[in-house]
Design an enzyme around this catalytic site. Structure first.
Site, PDB file in Angstrom:
ATOM      1  N   ASP A 111       0.742  -1.124   0.145  1.00  0.00           N
ATOM      2  CA  ASP A 111      -0.010  -0.064  -0.014  1.00  0.00           C
ATOM      3  C   ASP A 111       0.747   1.182  -0.097  1.00  0.00           C
ATOM      4  O   ASP A 111       1.995   1.332  -0.227  1.00  0.00           O
ATOM      5  CB  ASP A 111      -0.913   0.012   0.994  1.00  0.00           C
ATOM      6  CG  ASP A 111      -0.329   0.157   2.468  1.00  0.00           C
ATOM      7  OD1 ASP A 111       0.923   0.524   2.558  1.00  0.00           O
ATOM      8  OD2 ASP A 111      -1.027   0.058   3.571  1.00  0.00           O
ATOM      9  N   HIS A 112       0.205   2.464   0.280  1.00  0.00           N
ATOM     10  CA  HIS A 112       0.849   3.748   0.055  1.00  0.00           C
ATOM     11  C   HIS A 112       2.189   3.879   0.974  1.00  0.00           C
ATOM     12  O   HIS A 112       3.084   4.627   0.935  1.00  0.00           O
ATOM     13  CB  HIS A 112       0.083   4.868   0.219  1.00  0.00           C
ATOM     14  CG  HIS A 112      -0.661   4.763   1.702  1.00  0.00           C
ATOM     15  ND1 HIS A 112      -1.936   3.882   1.850  1.00  0.00           N
ATOM     16  CD2 HIS A 112      -0.669   5.436   2.792  1.00  0.00           C
ATOM     17  CE1 HIS A 112      -2.284   3.896   3.018  1.00  0.00           C
ATOM     18  NE2 HIS A 112      -1.573   5.098   3.678  1.00  0.00           N
ATOM     19  N   CYS A 140       2.644  -3.586   3.916  1.00  0.00           N
ATOM     20  CA  CYS A 140       1.756  -2.429   4.283  1.00  0.00           C
ATOM     21  C   CYS A 140       2.510  -1.689   5.668  1.00  0.00           C
ATOM     22  O   CYS A 140       3.535  -1.751   5.660  1.00  0.00           O
ATOM     23  CB  CYS A 140       0.210  -2.652   4.542  1.00  0.00           C
ATOM     24  SG  CYS A 140      -0.153  -3.755   5.915  1.00  0.00           S
ATOM     25  N   THR A 165       2.122  -2.435   9.013  1.00  0.00           N
ATOM     26  CA  THR A 165       2.358  -3.314   9.770  1.00  0.00           C
ATOM     27  C   THR A 165       2.590  -4.524   9.114  1.00  0.00           C
ATOM     28  O   THR A 165       3.031  -5.906   9.798  1.00  0.00           O
ATOM     29  CB  THR A 165       1.175  -3.272  10.755  1.00  0.00           C
ATOM     30  OG1 THR A 165       0.174  -3.921  10.199  1.00  0.00           O
ATOM     31  CG2 THR A 165       1.054  -2.217  11.803  1.00  0.00           C
ATOM     32  N   GLY A 166       2.373  -4.990   8.163  1.00  0.00           N
ATOM     33  CA  GLY A 166       2.101  -6.029   7.292  1.00  0.00           C
ATOM     34  C   GLY A 166       0.912  -6.915   7.675  1.00  0.00           C
ATOM     35  O   GLY A 166       0.656  -7.992   7.020  1.00  0.00           O
ATOM     36  N   VAL A 167       0.153  -6.633   8.502  1.00  0.00           N
ATOM     37  CA  VAL A 167      -1.381  -7.226   9.120  1.00  0.00           C
ATOM     38  C   VAL A 167      -2.419  -7.116   8.377  1.00  0.00           C
ATOM     39  O   VAL A 167      -2.796  -8.177   7.860  1.00  0.00           O
ATOM     40  CB  VAL A 167      -1.491  -6.808  10.741  1.00  0.00           C
ATOM     41  CG1 VAL A 167      -2.677  -7.504  11.004  1.00  0.00           C
ATOM     42  CG2 VAL A 167      -0.312  -7.224  11.453  1.00  0.00           C
ATOM     43  N   GLY A 168      -2.390  -5.878   8.029  1.00  0.00           N
ATOM     44  CA  GLY A 168      -3.906  -5.701   7.318  1.00  0.00           C
ATOM     45  C   GLY A 168      -3.869  -6.359   5.815  1.00  0.00           C
ATOM     46  O   GLY A 168      -4.727  -7.076   5.518  1.00  0.00           O
ATOM     47  N   HIS A 199       7.738 -24.972   8.379  1.00  0.00           N
ATOM     48  CA  HIS A 199       6.819 -25.674   9.152  1.00  0.00           C
ATOM     49  C   HIS A 199       5.318 -25.311   8.458  1.00  0.00           C
ATOM     50  O   HIS A 199       4.473 -26.256   8.636  1.00  0.00           O
ATOM     51  CB  HIS A 199       6.627 -25.285  10.588  1.00  0.00           C
ATOM     52  CG  HIS A 199       8.214 -25.747  11.293  1.00  0.00           C
ATOM     53  ND1 HIS A 199       8.213 -25.738  12.744  1.00  0.00           N
ATOM     54  CD2 HIS A 199       8.970 -26.499  10.804  1.00  0.00           C
ATOM     55  CE1 HIS A 199       9.275 -26.269  12.947  1.00  0.00           C
ATOM     56  NE2 HIS A 199       9.796 -26.678  11.730  1.00  0.00           N
ATOM     57  N   ASN A 200       5.135 -24.030   8.247  1.00  0.00           N
ATOM     58  CA  ASN A 200       3.691 -24.014   8.034  1.00  0.00           C
ATOM     59  C   ASN A 200       3.431 -23.509   6.358  1.00  0.00           C
ATOM     60  O   ASN A 200       2.343 -23.383   6.076  1.00  0.00           O
ATOM     61  CB  ASN A 200       3.195 -22.660   8.349  1.00  0.00           C
ATOM     62  CG  ASN A 200       3.585 -22.360  10.003  1.00  0.00           C
ATOM     63  OD1 ASN A 200       4.445 -21.347  10.333  1.00  0.00           O
ATOM     64  ND2 ASN A 200       2.934 -22.894  10.736  1.00  0.00           N
ATOM     65  N   ARG A 258       6.592   0.142   8.483  1.00  0.00           N
ATOM     66  CA  ARG A 258       6.678   0.951   9.767  1.00  0.00           C
ATOM     67  C   ARG A 258       7.421   0.289  10.892  1.00  0.00           C
ATOM     68  O   ARG A 258       7.374   0.674  11.941  1.00  0.00           O
ATOM     69  CB  ARG A 258       5.029   1.337  10.097  1.00  0.00           C
ATOM     70  CG  ARG A 258       4.697   2.503   9.079  1.00  0.00           C
ATOM     71  CD  ARG A 258       3.309   2.956   9.408  1.00  0.00           C
ATOM     72  NE  ARG A 258       2.836   3.917   8.834  1.00  0.00           N
ATOM     73  CZ  ARG A 258       1.460   4.414   8.421  1.00  0.00           C
ATOM     74  NH1 ARG A 258       0.460   3.548   9.018  1.00  0.00           N
ATOM     75  NH2 ARG A 258       1.176   5.273   7.711  1.00  0.00           N
ATOM     76  N   HIS A 300       4.503 -31.893   9.542  1.00  0.00           N
ATOM     77  CA  HIS A 300       3.885 -30.366   9.298  1.00  0.00           C
ATOM     78  C   HIS A 300       3.026 -30.338   8.161  1.00  0.00           C
ATOM     79  O   HIS A 300       2.060 -29.559   8.101  1.00  0.00           O
ATOM     80  CB  HIS A 300       5.264 -29.426   9.088  1.00  0.00           C
ATOM     81  CG  HIS A 300       6.229 -29.430  10.146  1.00  0.00           C
ATOM     82  ND1 HIS A 300       6.019 -28.944  11.407  1.00  0.00           N
ATOM     83  CD2 HIS A 300       7.723 -29.935  10.221  1.00  0.00           C
ATOM     84  CE1 HIS A 300       7.020 -28.984  11.994  1.00  0.00           C
ATOM     85  NE2 HIS A 300       7.868 -29.567  11.341  1.00  0.00           N
TER      86      HIS A 300
HETATM   87  C1  RB5 Z   1      -2.304   2.688   6.436  1.00  0.00           C
HETATM   88  O1  RB5 Z   1      -2.189   3.622   7.462  1.00  0.00           O
HETATM   89  C2  RB5 Z   1      -2.125   1.253   7.634  1.00  0.00           C
HETATM   90  O2  RB5 Z   1      -3.142   0.994   8.291  1.00  0.00           O
HETATM   91  C3  RB5 Z   1      -1.918   0.024   6.764  1.00  0.00           C
HETATM   92  O3  RB5 Z   1      -0.716   0.338   6.049  1.00  0.00           O
HETATM   93  C4  RB5 Z   1      -1.516  -1.317   7.433  1.00  0.00           C
HETATM   94  O4  RB5 Z   1      -0.585  -1.119   8.699  1.00  0.00           O
HETATM   95  C5  RB5 Z   1      -2.838  -2.026   7.969  1.00  0.00           C
HETATM   96  O5  RB5 Z   1      -2.610  -3.142   8.680  1.00  0.00           O
END
Ligand code: RB5
Length: 147
Positions: free
Chosen positions: A8-9, A65, A67-70, A98-99, A109, A133
């Site tokens: 993403d951005h 992204c 955090t990598g999470v979303g 393993h996965n 970030r 596994h």
């Molecule tokens: C964008 O602001 C942020 O929410 C996205 O990059 C990511 O961290 C979401 O999980």
């Protein structure tokens, strides 16, 4: 390997660094991410890469992204996808060994570019160990059929 990358951005610069790095390791990398700094929705990019990997068009994917999470949550909604968020190389190797993760994700970030390179290198050079596994991964994937 044939690899797809998206972001993403928050991660345009890191995406370019990682794309170039992975290519320097001898892989082919297609960019499905944004190249703009304008705010965008990470879900779109996670889904695109998830569908491309699940279709067998790529050996694996890289998602970035904030955090990598979303972006990994979005990819994991696609049947057949096991996207794993990693902040260091030990986990990155283990999610392959393993996965059998077919997508690696990390946060622009959260990790710097040198750590991101180590994460990607650890993931790309690791091999799935199979055996017990494989049974466990099959249990994970069977959950998709219960929905
Ligand atoms: C964008 O602001 C942020 O929410 C996205 O990059 C990511 O961290 C979401 O999980």
């Amino acid at each position: 390997m044939k690899i797809v990358i998206a972001n993403d951005h928050t991660a345009v610069e890191l995406k370019n660094i990682i794309k170039e790095y992975v290519e320097s390791l001898g892989h082919t990398v297609d960019n499905f991410g944004t190249d703009e700094s304008a705010s965008c929705n990470y879900a779109e990019y996670g889904e695109k890469v998830g569908r491309a990997v699940a279709a067998g068009d790529y050996d694996c994917g890289i998602l970035i992204c904030g955090t990598g999470v979303g972006i990994s949550l979005a990819a994991n909604k696609v049947h057949g996808i096991r996207a794993a968020v990693c902040s260091e190389p030990v986990t990155a190797a283990l999610v392959k060994r393993h996965n059998n993760a077919n997508i690696i994700a990390f946060g622009a970030r959260i990790v710097g570019s040198e750590m991101a390179k180590e994460i990607v290198k650890a993931y790309l050079t690791a091999e799935f160990e199979g055996g017990r596994h494989a049974d466990r991964v099959a249990c994970i994937m069977a959950i998709e059929d219960k929905n």
